[in-house]
Design an enzyme around this catalytic site. Structure first.
Site, PDB file in Angstrom:
ATOM      1  N   GLU A 228      51.973  19.048 -59.879  1.00 17.76           N
ATOM      2  CA  GLU A 228      52.487  20.242 -59.314  1.00 17.76           C
ATOM      3  C   GLU A 228      52.606  21.443 -60.218  1.00 17.76           C
ATOM      4  O   GLU A 228      52.129  22.440 -59.565  1.00 17.76           O
ATOM      5  CB  GLU A 228      54.021  19.680 -58.933  1.00 17.76           C
ATOM      6  CG  GLU A 228      54.385  18.490 -57.960  1.00 17.76           C
ATOM      7  CD  GLU A 228      53.358  18.752 -56.605  1.00 17.76           C
ATOM      8  OE1 GLU A 228      52.937  19.949 -56.426  1.00 17.76           O
ATOM      9  OE2 GLU A 228      53.379  17.740 -56.074  1.00 17.76           O
ATOM     10  N   VAL A 249      36.371  24.499 -58.240  1.00 15.36           N
ATOM     11  CA  VAL A 249      35.844  24.178 -59.580  1.00 15.36           C
ATOM     12  C   VAL A 249      34.625  23.597 -59.731  1.00 15.36           C
ATOM     13  O   VAL A 249      34.420  22.555 -58.848  1.00 15.36           O
ATOM     14  CB  VAL A 249      36.967  23.204 -60.182  1.00 15.36           C
ATOM     15  CG1 VAL A 249      36.677  22.866 -61.671  1.00 15.36           C
ATOM     16  CG2 VAL A 249      38.463  23.939 -60.417  1.00 15.36           C
TER      17      VAL A 249
END
Length: 317
Positions: A228, A249
């Site tokens: 998180e 990414v």
């Protein structure tokens, strides 16, 4: 290699709105999660529906991030983030101890600094891209509040005093974490950069917070918070929340969907090129003992938000 640039149009599609989140029922709150469930994307979609300007702000953050990645001018030095833990409890088990809270801070420090004992378990295929993110965390304050609520849901009620919760403390300079029963089998959720300061931070169900006390296997190693906090630092789920989606990414393989449990290695994607999936990445959905790395691309993405002009630059000053 995945393409990581994003246009305003694709951002609006990526952040398209779905249903609002509501509090879970008492029976749901009592149940423990059998599969990892992170509500960050669902919460984001609800916030986008409530605030149409959020998609624009997040698209600006994405454009800034990509510019920083191309120029290579990323933040230097060590960033230390003070953490405020807000504990909301009805039962003794929910009123987690200071020792359990500190154990979670310790896990974050290990995972974000490549000091976790399983870091060397990264397969040779990914050894060249495994990263030491280089960000540390220090416990600043623990705030506790007794409540009559059995579960809080994912509508940010735990962050609002008027709804019986605790408002964040200095959210532009301190990472606020809420430990409470979320319900619905949800382990946690985070607010991405660009959201309102009044709701900024990370929520972790108290059953999965830290290493001791009420922490429950297979989510008892503190990795829910690592996952998180990754979202809070602008990382997406590794499968991009879509079939063969992009996490923005370049050095993480394309995943066809989330992985659960402890996948056998190598686990091949069904997406184009059938790459071996990076199932041990913190941004997948595997069990705590099966996730143990960030990638260099994720590190660069995190670093970008702490540079001058970045969404979380106030934490780097």
């Amino acid at each position: 290699m995945k393409k990581i640039f994003i246009t305003a149009f694709t951002a609006l599609v990526l952040f398209s709105c779905q249903n609002d989140q509501t509090d879970s029922s008492n029976s749901e709150a009592a149940a423990k999660a059998t599969l990892r469930t992170c509500a960050s994307q669902d919460v984001l979609e609800a916030q986008l529906k409530a605030d149409p300007m959020l998609a624009i702000r997040m698209n600006e953050i994405e454009a800034f991030t990509n510019k920083q990645l191309m120029t290579g001018r990323l933040v230097n030095g060590k960033i230390e983030i003070p953490v405020v833990v807000n504990v909301l409890y009805k039962t003794t088990a929910e009123n987690i101890s200071n020792a359990q809270i500190q154990s979670q801070i310790d896990v974050l420090n290990k995972d974000f600094n490549a000091l976790n004992s399983d870091f060397n378990s990264v397969p040779a295929l990914f050894a060249g891209v495994k990263a030491n993110v280089g960000i540390t965390f220090v416990l600043d304050q623990v705030i506790r509040k007794s409540t009559t609520k059995t579960s809080w849901g994912t509508n940010d009620a735990m962050k609002k005093t008027a709804q019986g919760g605790l408002a964040p403390t200095s959210p532009t300079t301190k990472l606020n974490m809420w430990a409470c029963t979320i319900g619905g089998g949800i382990l946690g959720y985070a607010q991405f950069p660009g959201g309102a300061s009044a709701t900024d931070g990370v929520v972790i169900d108290s059953k999965y917070f830290g290493l001791s006390g009420s922490a429950s296997a297979p989510y008892n190693l503190g990795r829910t918070a690592t996952h998180e906090v990754g979202h809070w630092m602008n990382l997406r789920h590794i499968w991009g929340d879509a079939n063969c989606g992009s996490d923005l990414v370049a050095d993480t393989p394309t995943h066809n969907t989330a992985n659960y449990g402890v996948p056998a290695y190598p686990h091949y994607s069904t997406c184009s090129g059938t790459p071996v999936e990076m199932t041990m990445n913190y941004m997948d959905y595997v069990d705590d003992n099966a996730m143990y790395m960030f990638s260099n691309g994720q590190k660069s993405r995190i670093s970008a938000i702490f540079t001058s002009g970045g969404a979380r630059y106030s934490f780097a000053q």
